[in-house]
Design an enzyme around this catalytic site. Structure first.
Site, PDB file in Angstrom:
ATOM      1  N   ILE A  30      29.950 -28.701 -55.291  1.00 44.82           N
ATOM      2  CA  ILE A  30      30.040 -29.777 -56.302  1.00 44.82           C
ATOM      3  C   ILE A  30      31.403 -30.470 -56.317  1.00 44.82           C
ATOM      4  CG2 ILE A  30      28.276 -29.282 -58.061  1.00 44.82           C
ATOM      5  CD1 ILE A  30      30.495 -27.670 -59.532  1.00 44.82           C
ATOM      6  N   GLN A  93      40.071 -17.473 -54.089  1.00 46.50           N
ATOM      7  CA  GLN A  93      38.663 -17.306 -54.491  1.00 46.50           C
ATOM      8  C   GLN A  93      38.510 -17.598 -55.983  1.00 46.50           C
ATOM      9  OE1 GLN A  93      36.935 -13.420 -53.714  1.00 46.50           O
ATOM     10  NE2 GLN A  93      34.856 -14.155 -54.116  1.00 46.50           N
ATOM     11  N   HIS A  99      30.955 -16.472 -50.430  1.00 47.92           N
ATOM     12  CA  HIS A  99      30.427 -17.742 -49.919  1.00 47.92           C
ATOM     13  C   HIS A  99      31.284 -18.212 -48.757  1.00 47.92           C
ATOM     14  CE1 HIS A  99      33.226 -18.453 -53.236  1.00 47.92           C
ATOM     15  NE2 HIS A  99      33.646 -19.505 -52.564  1.00 47.92           N
ATOM     16  N   HIS A 101      32.434 -21.456 -46.763  1.00 51.78           N
ATOM     17  CA  HIS A 101      32.522 -22.922 -46.831  1.00 51.78           C
ATOM     18  C   HIS A 101      32.261 -23.496 -45.439  1.00 51.78           C
ATOM     19  CE1 HIS A 101      34.804 -23.249 -50.767  1.00 51.78           C
ATOM     20  NE2 HIS A 101      35.055 -21.986 -50.474  1.00 51.78           N
TER      21      HIS A 101
HETATM   22  P1  AMP Z   1      36.322 -20.566 -53.693  1.00 50.95           P
HETATM   23  O1  AMP Z   1      37.622 -21.161 -54.167  1.00 50.95           O
HETATM   24  O2  AMP Z   1      36.321 -20.222 -52.233  1.00 50.95           O
HETATM   25  O3  AMP Z   1      35.846 -19.446 -54.590  1.00 50.95           O
HETATM   26  O4  AMP Z   1      35.281 -21.748 -53.784  1.00 50.95           O
HETATM   27  C1  AMP Z   1      34.386 -21.913 -54.836  1.00 50.95           C
HETATM   28  C2  AMP Z   1      33.677 -23.213 -54.562  1.00 50.95           C
HETATM   29  O5  AMP Z   1      32.490 -23.254 -55.330  1.00 50.95           O
HETATM   30  C3  AMP Z   1      34.494 -24.473 -54.942  1.00 50.95           C
HETATM   31  O6  AMP Z   1      34.648 -25.286 -53.790  1.00 50.95           O
HETATM   32  C4  AMP Z   1      33.651 -25.116 -56.042  1.00 50.95           C
HETATM   33  O7  AMP Z   1      33.693 -26.517 -55.992  1.00 50.95           O
HETATM   34  C5  AMP Z   1      32.267 -24.566 -55.747  1.00 50.95           C
HETATM   35  N1  AMP Z   1      31.359 -24.488 -56.887  1.00 50.95           N
HETATM   36  C6  AMP Z   1      31.613 -23.947 -58.107  1.00 50.95           C
HETATM   37  N2  AMP Z   1      30.515 -24.039 -58.885  1.00 50.95           N
HETATM   38  C7  AMP Z   1      29.551 -24.649 -58.134  1.00 50.95           C
HETATM   39  C8  AMP Z   1      28.196 -25.036 -58.370  1.00 50.95           C
HETATM   40  N3  AMP Z   1      27.612 -24.821 -59.554  1.00 50.95           N
HETATM   41  N4  AMP Z   1      27.518 -25.638 -57.376  1.00 50.95           N
HETATM   42  C9  AMP Z   1      28.108 -25.877 -56.174  1.00 50.95           C
HETATM   43  N5  AMP Z   1      29.377 -25.534 -55.894  1.00 50.95           N
HETATM   44  C10 AMP Z   1      30.095 -24.929 -56.857  1.00 50.95           C
END
Ligand code: AMP
Ligand code: ZN
Length: 137
Positions: A30, A93, A99, A101
């Site tokens: 998002i 994180q 997850h 990317h």
């Molecule tokens: P990280 O910093 O590696 O934990 O990345 C978390 C990622 O999740 C970020 O890039 C956010 O933009 C993404 N994110 C958080 N909530 C959502 C959501 N509901 N749908 C899609 N992406 C999300």
């Protein structure tokens, strides 16, 4: 458990899904770093690498690889792809459901990892390698 990615997997929160199978889901981030930035997640919850089933790790990598290949040969005009995984708050994180990317790249897109690489001598590299090797045993 209050996990936004588990809510997405359960169909209780919205997501723009790119890939879905029995074990893996991929959906658009998002807050994309670049256009097409998406996340590949195991359906089985694991907060980080230490609790991730290695089979799920292999599965999310395989799906990310497949998506990256599709991005590079498909209609998106991209020059490359970064795969990125943050494990732990200090590593950036923010969502504690593992997850991967998938970040499409183009020249001049402004995305990059900030780092201050040093140039240690071979003795330091060897001793650090020995410490990590020891931890593997
Ligand atoms: P990280 O910093 O590696 O934990 O990345 C978390 C990622 O999740 C970020 O890039 C956010 O933009 C993404 N994110 C958080 N909530 C959502 C959501 N509901 N749908 C899609 N992406 C999300
Ligand atoms: Zn979860």
């Amino acid at each position: 458990m209050n996990c936004i990615f588990c809510s997405i997997i359960a169909g209780e929160a919205e997501a723009s899904v790119v890939y879905d199978d029995a074990n893996v889901l991929a959906f658009m981030d998002i807050r994309p770093f670049t256009s097409g930035h998406l996340l590949v997640v195991p359906k089985r919850h694991a907060s980080g690498l230490s609790t991730l089933d290695p089979d799920d790790g292999a599965r999310i990598f395989a799906v990310a690889q497949k998506i990256a290949a599709a991005m590079r040969t498909g209609p998106l005009p991209i020059d490359g792809v970064n795969l990125h995984l943050s494990d732990g708050a200090v590593a950036g994180q923010e969502v504690f459901h593992v997850h991967l990317h998938v970040i499409p790249r183009n020249r001049g897109d402004g995305f990059g990892l900030r780092a201050l690489p040093r140039t240690p001598n071979r003795a330091i590299l060897d001793s650090t390698a020995a410490v990590i090797r020891g931890a593997l045993n």
